[in-house]
Design an enzyme around this catalytic site. Structure first.
Site, PDB file in Angstrom:
ATOM      1  N   LYS A  22      34.586  32.064  46.187  1.00  0.00           N
ATOM      2  CA  LYS A  22      34.271  33.383  45.691  1.00  0.00           C
ATOM      3  C   LYS A  22      34.849  33.854  45.009  1.00  0.00           C
ATOM      4  CE  LYS A  22      35.048  37.421  48.766  1.00  0.00           C
ATOM      5  NZ  LYS A  22      36.251  38.116  48.348  1.00  0.00           N
ATOM      6  N   ASN A  23      36.625  34.192  45.093  1.00  0.00           N
ATOM      7  CA  ASN A  23      36.967  35.015  44.584  1.00  0.00           C
ATOM      8  C   ASN A  23      37.853  34.422  42.846  1.00  0.00           C
ATOM      9  OD1 ASN A  23      37.803  36.878  46.305  1.00  0.00           O
ATOM     10  ND2 ASN A  23      39.409  36.285  47.144  1.00  0.00           N
ATOM     11  N   ARG A 100      34.537  45.884  44.720  1.00  0.00           N
ATOM     12  CA  ARG A 100      35.557  46.307  44.461  1.00  0.00           C
ATOM     13  C   ARG A 100      35.659  45.226  43.048  1.00  0.00           C
ATOM     14  NH1 ARG A 100      39.780  48.541  45.993  1.00  0.00           N
ATOM     15  NH2 ARG A 100      40.803  48.292  44.384  1.00  0.00           N
ATOM     16  N   CYS A 124      40.001  50.346  50.669  1.00  0.00           N
ATOM     17  CA  CYS A 124      39.197  49.907  50.815  1.00  0.00           C
ATOM     18  C   CYS A 124      40.136  49.944  52.658  1.00  0.00           C
ATOM     19  CB  CYS A 124      38.921  48.459  50.524  1.00  0.00           C
ATOM     20  SG  CYS A 124      39.548  47.227  50.539  1.00  0.00           S
ATOM     21  N   ARG A 129      44.690  50.363  47.837  1.00  0.00           N
ATOM     22  CA  ARG A 129      44.298  48.840  45.926  1.00  0.00           C
ATOM     23  C   ARG A 129      44.514  50.303  45.107  1.00  0.00           C
ATOM     24  NH1 ARG A 129      40.351  44.868  48.524  1.00  0.00           N
ATOM     25  NH2 ARG A 129      41.495  43.471  47.192  1.00  0.00           N
ATOM     26  N   PRO A 130      45.070  49.906  44.466  1.00  0.00           N
ATOM     27  CA  PRO A 130      45.157  51.733  42.890  1.00  0.00           C
ATOM     28  C   PRO A 130      45.036  49.614  41.952  1.00  0.00           C
ATOM     29  CG  PRO A 130      47.751  51.042  44.183  1.00  0.00           C
ATOM     30  CD  PRO A 130      46.506  50.335  44.607  1.00  0.00           C
ATOM     31  N   ASP A 132      46.400  50.478  38.684  1.00  0.00           N
ATOM     32  CA  ASP A 132      47.356  51.109  38.162  1.00  0.00           C
ATOM     33  C   ASP A 132      47.765  50.144  36.882  1.00  0.00           C
ATOM     34  OD1 ASP A 132      48.767  50.440  40.585  1.00  0.00           O
ATOM     35  OD2 ASP A 132      51.023  51.415  39.616  1.00  0.00           O
ATOM     36  N   ASP A 314      44.698  36.075  52.859  1.00  0.00           N
ATOM     37  CA  ASP A 314      43.551  36.061  53.253  1.00  0.00           C
ATOM     38  C   ASP A 314      43.068  35.121  54.784  1.00  0.00           C
ATOM     39  OD1 ASP A 314      42.954  38.177  50.959  1.00  0.00           O
ATOM     40  OD2 ASP A 314      42.303  36.510  49.672  1.00  0.00           O
ATOM     41  N   ILE A 336      51.135  42.175  52.011  1.00  0.00           N
ATOM     42  CA  ILE A 336      50.582  42.435  50.605  1.00  0.00           C
ATOM     43  C   ILE A 336      49.683  43.625  50.655  1.00  0.00           C
ATOM     44  CG2 ILE A 336      48.821  41.352  48.830  1.00  0.00           C
ATOM     45  CD1 ILE A 336      51.239  39.082  49.192  1.00  0.00           C
ATOM     46  N   ARG A 407      29.511  38.363  52.958  1.00  0.00           N
ATOM     47  CA  ARG A 407      30.446  38.703  51.554  1.00  0.00           C
ATOM     48  C   ARG A 407      31.234  36.953  50.963  1.00  0.00           C
ATOM     49  NH1 ARG A 407      32.737  44.251  50.694  1.00  0.00           N
ATOM     50  NH2 ARG A 407      32.879  43.276  48.357  1.00  0.00           N
TER      51      ARG A 407
HETATM   52  C1  EPZ Z   1      42.445  39.544  45.285  1.00  0.00           C
HETATM   53  O1  EPZ Z   1      42.283  40.963  45.387  1.00  0.00           O
HETATM   54  C2  EPZ Z   1      40.786  39.222  46.245  1.00  0.00           C
HETATM   55  N1  EPZ Z   1      40.322  39.335  46.023  1.00  0.00           N
HETATM   56  C3  EPZ Z   1      41.700  39.063  48.106  1.00  0.00           C
HETATM   57  O2  EPZ Z   1      40.804  38.560  48.486  1.00  0.00           O
HETATM   58  C4  EPZ Z   1      42.839  39.411  48.147  1.00  0.00           C
HETATM   59  O3  EPZ Z   1      43.451  39.099  49.501  1.00  0.00           O
HETATM   60  C5  EPZ Z   1      44.414  39.916  46.642  1.00  0.00           C
HETATM   61  O4  EPZ Z   1      43.894  39.279  45.532  1.00  0.00           O
HETATM   62  C6  EPZ Z   1      45.796  38.918  46.962  1.00  0.00           C
HETATM   63  O5  EPZ Z   1      46.009  38.151  47.707  1.00  0.00           O
HETATM   64  C7  EPZ Z   1      39.781  38.996  45.024  1.00  0.00           C
HETATM   65  O6  EPZ Z   1      40.330  38.091  44.406  1.00  0.00           O
HETATM   66  C8  EPZ Z   1      38.321  38.928  44.699  1.00  0.00           C
HETATM   67  P1  EPZ Z   1      45.815  41.772  44.504  1.00  0.00           P
HETATM   68  P2  EPZ Z   1      43.178  42.254  44.332  1.00  0.00           P
HETATM   69  O7  EPZ Z   1      45.530  42.748  43.181  1.00  0.00           O
HETATM   70  O8  EPZ Z   1      43.126  41.197  42.954  1.00  0.00           O
HETATM   71  C9  EPZ Z   1      48.683  45.859  44.793  1.00  0.00           C
HETATM   72  C10 EPZ Z   1      39.154  39.131  50.088  1.00  0.00           C
HETATM   73  O9  EPZ Z   1      39.746  38.900  52.038  1.00  0.00           O
HETATM   74  N2  EPZ Z   1      48.303  46.450  43.676  1.00  0.00           N
HETATM   75  O10 EPZ Z   1      46.580  40.700  44.038  1.00  0.00           O
HETATM   76  O11 EPZ Z   1      42.704  43.630  44.298  1.00  0.00           O
HETATM   77  C11 EPZ Z   1      47.982  46.055  46.199  1.00  0.00           C
HETATM   78  O12 EPZ Z   1      47.539  47.201  46.453  1.00  0.00           O
HETATM   79  C12 EPZ Z   1      40.146  39.813  49.185  1.00  0.00           C
HETATM   80  O13 EPZ Z   1      38.568  37.798  49.910  1.00  0.00           O
HETATM   81  C13 EPZ Z   1      48.757  47.576  42.610  1.00  0.00           C
HETATM   82  O14 EPZ Z   1      49.982  48.389  43.388  1.00  0.00           O
HETATM   83  O15 EPZ Z   1      44.695  42.077  45.240  1.00  0.00           O
HETATM   84  C14 EPZ Z   1      48.295  45.618  46.636  1.00  0.00           C
HETATM   85  O16 EPZ Z   1      49.477  45.700  47.652  1.00  0.00           O
HETATM   86  C15 EPZ Z   1      40.864  40.848  49.787  1.00  0.00           C
HETATM   87  N3  EPZ Z   1      48.782  47.605  41.576  1.00  0.00           N
HETATM   88  C16 EPZ Z   1      48.690  44.049  45.954  1.00  0.00           C
HETATM   89  O17 EPZ Z   1      49.454  45.062  44.745  1.00  0.00           O
HETATM   90  C17 EPZ Z   1      47.501  47.343  41.014  1.00  0.00           C
HETATM   91  O18 EPZ Z   1      46.695  47.502  40.060  1.00  0.00           O
HETATM   92  C18 EPZ Z   1      48.162  42.913  45.370  1.00  0.00           C
HETATM   93  O19 EPZ Z   1      46.517  42.942  45.017  1.00  0.00           O
HETATM   94  C19 EPZ Z   1      47.073  46.067  41.645  1.00  0.00           C
HETATM   95  C20 EPZ Z   1      47.631  45.377  43.049  1.00  0.00           C
END
Ligand code: EPZ
Length: 432
Positions: A22-23, A100, A124, A129-130, A132, A314, A336, A407
């Site tokens: 999926k991801n 998202r 969520c 999950r910002p 920025d 995950d 994370i 999902r």
């Molecule tokens: C991806 O989410 C995955 N989703 C998530 O899978 C997975 O848990 C996550 O990566 C970590 O491996 C998809 O691929 C669709 P990140 P993502 O940006 O991209 C912070 C599942 O169960 N952050 O790597 O949203 C954030 O808040 C899901 O399949 C910022 O602060 O994760 C988090 O603490 C859930 N600012 C950390 O970084 C930003 O601009 C990692 O988030 C972006 C992220």
């Protein structure tokens, strides 16, 4: 809403075919927006998140065709995507609030059309999950970004400009979005501290198949030389490492033996090592992983989630459930997301012994038995942890809010039933 009922106590044995990830599929679908030619994705999982992304692209103007297909003798879907002319550059609230990952249209639309309006996804269940990092990086590439009325308005005057970006934190989403923007930018972009998840490697690989020039795939430094256009391709989606890891735990928790067909061991090194350290026998063939816990006494093991190649967040909930059936104590540390122990209160209702410390860690002590209960979870992976607990609990467990599972786990009941689980889906239960 549907529910899943499980009668625990069966030892699972057999083969499970691992679906496309999926991801990986979600950003790959959005990458099709970068060309006016057809992008065909094979080995696509049939999941509600994929359908949601397809609906979003259709309303942007993408023509999508769906075909039944076979990968290694297993029924899958192939989708073709063609965006010849764009109808809209807006990803509306109603789409983004449901999924998202809709934010993956931002990089491609900005790169190809110079404009995108994206409803800003809120937090969520698992964290704030910002976005920025996505936005500041795109700004560095020359995009003008404003946030108004809950929307991101992003615009670029001509092509985005290649530049040197050092991500302040490791983000899968930001790496994918900025990578998709950079492939059509003018000049060279260097992304430092990029996420190295295999799904990003899969995206970069497909972009190169489309004519992009990306180097450093699989490392934390990606160098992208922008090109003026990309062409179509046919690409097979990588196998889902999280689905594979989840069923590996199903084998371990029931002290059974499952062969994960089509799984990629190199994407699961840490989780497989943890299983080995706990006492599970793991072997690998060319295209599968065999997880054998028959007759094993498992011992607890500490885990800490980290960006790839570290232990994946995950799989945290699923391994936490497994620790409940191991001897001794295990410490589970989540680094994370700030709120990813929502499965714990539900597991406690099944007789678990877990102490959560703040938002970051939990001590899990092995228990003699879990007992079945009605439970519900707030996210996809937490829901699977409850399924796992149900598989070993005495009596009946009912998992509510099955839409979370739909999902991300294709044919969940079918796959578990095929290895001997006593599991059924109750459709549209009115009590929920
Ligand atoms: C991806 O989410 C995955 N989703 C998530 O899978 C997975 O848990 C996550 O990566 C970590 O491996 C998809 O691929 C669709 P990140 P993502 O940006 O991209 C912070 C599942 O169960 N952050 O790597 O949203 C954030 O808040 C899901 O399949 C910022 O602060 O994760 C988090 O603490 C859930 N600012 C950390 O970084 C930003 O601009 C990692 O988030 C972006 C992220």
């Amino acid at each position: 809403m549907d529910k899943i009922k499980i009668r625990g106590g069966k030892v699972l044995e057999g083969k499970i075919f691992i679906s496309g990830a999926k991801n990986a599929a979600l950003p790959l679908i959005c990458a099709s927006l970068l060309t006016d030619e057809t992008v065909t994705l094979t080995n696509m999982p049939m999941l509600s998140d994929i359908k949601a992304m397809n609906l979003l692209l259709e309303q942007l103007g993408t023509q999508i065709n769906e075909f039944d297909d076979f990968v290694d003798g297993h029924a899958t879907k192939t989708y073709s995507y063609r965006t010849r002319t764009i109808k809209s550059l807006v990803a509306p609230y109603d789409y983004v609030r449901k999924m998202r990952a809709s934010y993956y249209v931002l990089g491609p639309l900005l790169a190809r059309y110079g404009k995108c309006e994206l409803s800003l996804p809120g937090g969520c269940a698992i964290g704030a999950r910002p976005m920025d990092i996505h936005l500041s990086s795109l700004e560095k590439m020359g995009a003008k970004i404003e946030i108004r009325n809950g929307y991101i308005f992003a615009e670029s005057d001509g092509r985005l400009k290649g530049c040197h970006i050092i991500f302040p934190g490791v983000s899968v989403g930001a790496t994918c979005n900025v990578l998709m923007a950079a492939v059509l930018a003018e000049g060279r972009t260097v992304l430092e501290n990029a996420a190295k998840e295999p799904e990003i490697g899969d995206l970069a690989k497909m972009l190169n198949e489309m004519g992009a020039k990306i180097e450093g795939i699989g490392t934390s430094v990606l160098t992208i030389d922008g090109v003026s256009s990309l062409h179509g391709t046919v690409h097979k989606v990588i196998a889902d490492r999280i689905e594979a890891g989840s069923y590996a735990v199903a084998a371990a928790i029931t002290r059974g033996k499952i062969e994960l067909v089509n799984a990629r061991p190199e994407t699961l090194r840490q989780p497989l090592q943890v299983l080995k350290d706990m006492g599970v026998r793991i072997s690998e063939t060319d295209n599968s992983i065999i997880v054998d816990a028959k007759g094993c006494r498992l011992v607890g093991k500490d885990i800490m989630t980290e960006p790839f190649p570290g232990f994946p967040t995950d799989l945290q909930a699923q391994f936490l459930a497994l620790m409940l059936t191991a001897e001794g104590a295990s410490m589970v540390t989540e680094t994370i997301f700030e709120n990813r122990f929502m499965h714990v209160p539900e597991l406690l209702r099944m007789g678990a012994n877990i102490n959560v410390h703040g938002h970051a860690s939990a001590i899990v002590r092995g228990v003699k038995k879990l007992s079945g209960a009605p439970v519900m979870a707030t996210d996809l992976r937490a829901s699977f942890a409850l399924i796992l607990a149900g598989l070993v609990a005495e009596g009946e467990t009912t998992v509510n809010r099955v839409y979370h599972l739909d999902r991300g786990y294709e044919k969940l009941e079918e796959k578990l039933k095929s290895v001997g689980a006593d599991i059924v889906r109750i459709k549209n239960d009115e009590e929920d």
